[in-house]
Design an enzyme around this catalytic site. Sequence first.
Site, PDB file in Angstrom:
ATOM      1  CD  GLU A 102      48.638  51.416  55.881  1.00  0.00           C
ATOM      2  OE1 GLU A 102      48.759  50.353  55.243  1.00  0.00           O
ATOM      3  OE2 GLU A 102      48.690  51.486  57.114  1.00  0.00           O
ATOM      4  CD  GLU A 147      44.219  48.476  55.894  1.00  0.00           C
ATOM      5  OE1 GLU A 147      43.182  49.179  55.841  1.00  0.00           O
ATOM      6  OE2 GLU A 147      45.300  48.836  55.399  1.00  0.00           O
TER       7      GLU A 147
HETATM    8  N1  3HC Z   1      46.047  41.011  47.499  1.00  0.00           N
HETATM    9  C1  3HC Z   1      46.078  39.922  46.717  1.00  0.00           C
HETATM   10  N2  3HC Z   1      45.199  39.710  45.721  1.00  0.00           N
HETATM   11  C2  3HC Z   1      44.257  40.625  45.549  1.00  0.00           C
HETATM   12  C3  3HC Z   1      44.160  41.778  46.328  1.00  0.00           C
HETATM   13  C4  3HC Z   1      45.125  41.965  47.346  1.00  0.00           C
HETATM   14  N3  3HC Z   1      45.129  43.043  48.108  1.00  0.00           N
HETATM   15  N4  3HC Z   1      43.098  42.510  45.898  1.00  0.00           N
HETATM   16  C5  3HC Z   1      42.564  41.830  44.879  1.00  0.00           C
HETATM   17  N5  3HC Z   1      43.264  40.703  44.657  1.00  0.00           N
HETATM   18  C6  3HC Z   1      43.030  39.716  43.595  1.00  0.00           C
HETATM   19  C7  3HC Z   1      41.695  38.998  43.734  1.00  0.00           C
HETATM   20  O1  3HC Z   1      41.823  37.874  44.577  1.00  0.00           O
HETATM   21  C8  3HC Z   1      41.394  38.630  42.302  1.00  0.00           C
HETATM   22  O2  3HC Z   1      42.170  37.512  42.004  1.00  0.00           O
HETATM   23  P1  3HC Z   1      41.615  36.388  40.975  1.00  0.00           P
HETATM   24  O3  3HC Z   1      41.394  37.113  39.680  1.00  0.00           O
HETATM   25  O4  3HC Z   1      42.680  35.374  40.957  1.00  0.00           O
HETATM   26  O5  3HC Z   1      40.316  35.918  41.583  1.00  0.00           O
HETATM   27  C9  3HC Z   1      41.972  39.796  41.509  1.00  0.00           C
HETATM   28  O6  3HC Z   1      42.913  40.439  42.369  1.00  0.00           O
HETATM   29  C10 3HC Z   1      40.949  40.819  41.096  1.00  0.00           C
HETATM   30  O7  3HC Z   1      40.198  41.209  42.245  1.00  0.00           O
HETATM   31  P2  3HC Z   1      38.638  41.485  42.165  1.00  0.00           P
HETATM   32  O8  3HC Z   1      37.960  40.364  41.475  1.00  0.00           O
HETATM   33  O9  3HC Z   1      38.200  41.807  43.544  1.00  0.00           O
HETATM   34  O10 3HC Z   1      38.611  42.758  41.212  1.00  0.00           O
HETATM   35  P3  3HC Z   1      37.621  44.003  41.226  1.00  0.00           P
HETATM   36  O11 3HC Z   1      38.022  44.839  40.090  1.00  0.00           O
HETATM   37  O12 3HC Z   1      36.217  43.534  41.359  1.00  0.00           O
HETATM   38  O13 3HC Z   1      37.951  44.797  42.590  1.00  0.00           O
HETATM   39  C11 3HC Z   1      39.376  45.817  44.226  1.00  0.00           C
HETATM   40  C12 3HC Z   1      39.199  45.414  42.755  1.00  0.00           C
HETATM   41  C13 3HC Z   1      38.349  46.870  44.615  1.00  0.00           C
HETATM   42  C14 3HC Z   1      40.758  46.353  44.392  1.00  0.00           C
HETATM   43  C15 3HC Z   1      39.154  44.576  45.106  1.00  0.00           C
HETATM   44  O14 3HC Z   1      39.957  43.521  44.615  1.00  0.00           O
HETATM   45  C16 3HC Z   1      39.519  44.747  46.552  1.00  0.00           C
HETATM   46  O15 3HC Z   1      38.760  45.310  47.307  1.00  0.00           O
HETATM   47  N6  3HC Z   1      40.700  44.233  46.976  1.00  0.00           N
HETATM   48  C17 3HC Z   1      41.097  44.191  48.348  1.00  0.00           C
HETATM   49  C18 3HC Z   1      41.486  45.531  48.874  1.00  0.00           C
HETATM   50  C19 3HC Z   1      41.961  45.414  50.291  1.00  0.00           C
HETATM   51  O16 3HC Z   1      41.310  44.852  51.153  1.00  0.00           O
HETATM   52  N7  3HC Z   1      43.138  45.980  50.575  1.00  0.00           N
HETATM   53  C20 3HC Z   1      43.702  45.955  51.866  1.00  0.00           C
HETATM   54  C21 3HC Z   1      44.632  44.817  51.976  1.00  0.00           C
HETATM   55  S1  3HC Z   1      45.298  44.653  53.618  1.00  0.00           S
HETATM   56  C22 3HC Z   1      46.506  45.825  53.705  1.00  0.00           C
HETATM   57  O17 3HC Z   1      46.688  46.566  52.791  1.00  0.00           O
HETATM   58  C23 3HC Z   1      47.300  45.825  54.947  1.00  0.00           C
HETATM   59  C24 3HC Z   1      48.145  47.045  55.058  1.00  0.00           C
HETATM   60  O18 3HC Z   1      47.553  47.946  55.953  1.00  0.00           O
HETATM   61  C25 3HC Z   1      49.531  46.703  55.583  1.00  0.00           C
END
Ligand code: 3HC
Length: 677
Positions: free
Chosen positions: A105, A125
Site C-alpha cells: 500500500e 490481509e
Molecule cells: N508484523 C509483525 N511481525 C512480523 C510480520 C508483521 N507483518 N511479518 C513477519 N513478522 C515476524 C514473524 O513473526 C517472525 O518473528 P519471530 O522471528 O519472532 O518468529 C519474523 O518476523 C520473521 O518472519 P517469518 O519467520 O515469517 O520470516 P520468513 O522470511 O519466512 O517470511 C514474510 C517473511 C514472507 C514477510 C512473512 O513473515 C509474512 O508473510 N509476513 C506477514 C505478511 C503480512 O501478512 N502482511 C500483512 C500485514 S496486515 C497489513 O499490512 C494491514 C494493512 O493493510 C494496514
Amino acid sequence: MASLVSCEYRDGIAIVTIDNPPVNAISQAVRAELLAFVHDLNRNTDIRAAVLRCAGRTFVAGADINELGKPPLAPALPEVADAIEGARVPWVAAIHGAALGGGLELSLACTARIADGQARLGLPEVTLGIIPGAGGTVRLPRLVPVPDAVEMVTGGKPVAATAALALGLVDRLCDEDLLSAAIGFADDLAARPGLPPLIGRPCRNATDMDWQGKATAIKAKARGAKAPMEALEALRDSAHLPAHEALKRERERFLRLAASDEAAALRYAFFSERSAGRSLASIASEPADLARVGVVGGGTMGAGIATALLLCGCEVQLLERDAAAAEAAHRRVGEMLDASVGRGSVSREAADQVRNRLAASSDDMPLVSCGLVIEAVFEDIDVKRDVFSRLDAIMPPDAVLATNTSYLDVNRLAEMTVDPTRVLGLHFFAPAHVMKLLEIVRGRHTGDRALATGAALAKRLKKTAVVSGVCHGFIGNRIMAAYRRDCEFMLLEGALPAQIDAAMRDFGFAMGVFEVQDLSGLDIAWAQRKSTASTRDPSLPYCHIADRLCEAGRLGRKTKKGWYDYGDGGQKVDPEVTRIIEEERARAGVNALSMSSVQIMQRILSVMQREGHALLVEGIAESASDIDLVMLTGYGFPRHRGGPMYLAAHESQRTPGSVPAAAIGAASPFKDWLIKP
Ligand code: 3HC
Ligand code: NAI
C-alpha cells in the site's frame, strides 16, 4: 532509541530507508518517522524526487501484526500513504524481497515502483481476517485491471515480480543494483512533473468484472470466513463510488474486521506457525548431511516423501521389497512429479531434472551413503522392527534413522538399534509432498543430533515442524482417533452420519468425519481394530457400526458404498446404513435423542480439547498452540477458528448458544467412558 527511518541525499534525490528488522513491519514508530521525513522533504526545495527503500532482507512486509486489533496509534498508515501520494516531489518505491499488505500500500502511494526479479508483491490481509486498511482496495484496481485486483485482494496470494510487471503493478524490473536503478527512475520522473496520483484515476477494466460470479465462488470457498467477502465488497465500493468515499469505507471495514474474533484467531494461527518447533531452534548439534536421503518403502507415503525430498534438491535412494516393487515405487514417484507439473506447483524442466536424482532398488547397500534414512513400510511393528534392525547393521554410526509410523511406539523401534539416540519419528501427512505439517517425534532416547536433523529437514522441505512425544497416534492422530470414536458413539445416541458431517462442514471443515473415512477407506482402521481386539477391555463400551459396514463390504468410495452410497457418482444417505445404526442402538439399549448441529460440534470440540489437555499434561505436546497448529495444518480444522485449544481458551467464541465444555457429553449414556477426569 535508534531511528528506524533514515534519509540521505544524492544530487537532489532523497533516499529514505526503513530499517526495522526482521521484516520492516510498519509499526507506529516507523509510521511517525516516515511521515516526518515526507513533511521535511516537502519543505526542502533542493530535492527533486525521493526513493523509498528498505534495509535488510525485504521491503515492508506489512503493518505490524502485533498492533492489529488494538486501539489504532497515530499516525495511521492511510495518513502516511496520503502524504506520500500528495508529496511535492515524485516518490519511487524500490522493492526487494516482499512488499506485502501495508508495504504494498505504501508503494501504491508512490508515483512509481521498481522491483528486483525475486520480489513478491501482495495484499495477504484476508489471511489475517482483515482487508487492506491503507488504500489497497482503492489504489490497486486503479493500477491493475479490476479482475486481477479482485483476485489478489480476495485470495491474498502474492504475485511474482514478472507477473507484477505484466499486470502494471510495477513499472520496471531490475536485477542489478536496485538502488541505482531506482535513483535513475526517480530522476526521470522529476523531469516529467504532473503525473496524476493513482487516487485520481478511474478503475481499470471495471466492466470486465463478474461481481456476482466471484461472490458465489468466494462463498463456496470461504467455509464461513468473513474477510474474503468483505474484501470483495470493498473492491466493489472502489469500482462504484468516488475514491475518497471508498477509502473511508475501506478504513471502517478494516477497523471493524481487525477487532473481530476471526482476525484474532488468524493472528494467533500466524504467530503459532512461527513459534512452532521453537525447542528445536536451541539445539546446538550439527544435523546429518541431507544431500542424500534414503527412503524404505515406496508406497503411498514413501513415494510422497521421496517426491518431497527430490523437489527440495536431495538425492533419494529408495528401498523396496523386490525388484518389481522397486520399479513400481519409481513409477509412483514419477507420477507424483507429473501431477505436480499438472497442478503448476513445479515446472516440467525442474521435474525432469530431479527425476535423475532418484534411484530405487531392492538392495539395501546403496542406502549406506545416506545421512538420513526414513522408513515408510507397512504399519506393522514386526515388519518395522526388522527394518530397523537391518538398518542399524548396515548404516554408519552417524546416520540418523527415522520412522514415518502413524501410531506405533518409536521406542520399540529404537530398541532394535545399538545407539537409540539416532532414532526419531518423522510423521508426514498424505500427500507428503503437498501437506505442510511434519510431526517430529522425540523418543525416550532420541538425541540432539537426530532432532537437529529433523529440524533441518523440515526447514529444507519448507514444512511446519511440531515436536511430539511418543504416544499412540502422537498429537494429531490421537486427537482424531478420539473424536472419530466419539462421533460413532453419537450415532448410537441419536445422530446420523449426514448430520454429524453437516455440523462439521457448517463449522468450517471441508468434509465431515464420515465423508473423510469414505474417501480414505474404512479398511485400514478396521484391520487395526481387529489386530487389537484381543487386548480390548470388554468392560468398556464398543461401537460395532463401522465393523458391520466393513463386514458388508462397505469400505468407502472405492467400493461405492461406505457411510454413504456412491452408486451413481453422487453421495447419498443409504437407508441400509441407517438400519444398521438403529439395530446397534437397540443392541446398546439406547433410546435415540435428537441432537442439534451446535450440540454435535460442541461435543466434537470438547473431545478434541480433552485429548489436547491430556497431551499437555502428559508432556507429549510442547504447547497448546502446537496442538492447534497440528489440527489446522494436518486435519482441516478451519483456520479462522484458531484451533480447539484456542477456542477452549476463548469460550465466548464457541458456536452460538454455547454451553461450558464440562457439561458437554454429560447426558451421554457413555459419559463414564467419554468424560474421563
Ligand atoms: N508484523 C509483525 N511481525 C512480523 C510480520 C508483521 N507483518 N511479518 C513477519 N513478522 C515476524 C514473524 O513473526 C517472525 O518473528 P519471530 O522471528 O519472532 O518468529 C519474523 O518476523 C520473521 O518472519 P517469518 O519467520 O515469517 O520470516 P520468513 O522470511 O519466512 O517470511 C514474510 C517473511 C514472507 C514477510 C512473512 O513473515 C509474512 O508473510 N509476513 C506477514 C505478511 C503480512 O501478512 N502482511 C500483512 C500485514 S496486515 C497489513 O499490512 C494491514 C494493512 O493493510 C494496514
Ligand atoms: P503402503 O502400503 O502404501 O506402502 C508400504 C510400502 O512398503 C509398500 O510399497 C511395500 O512394498 C513396502 N514394504 C513393506 N515391507 C518392506 C520392507 N521390509 N522393505 C522395503 N519395503 C517394504 O503404506 P503407506 O500408506 O505408504 O504407509 C507407510 C507408513 O506410513 C505406515 O507406517 C503408515 O502408518 C504411515 N503413514 C501413512 C499415512 C497415509 O495416509 N497412508 C500418513 C502418515 C503415515
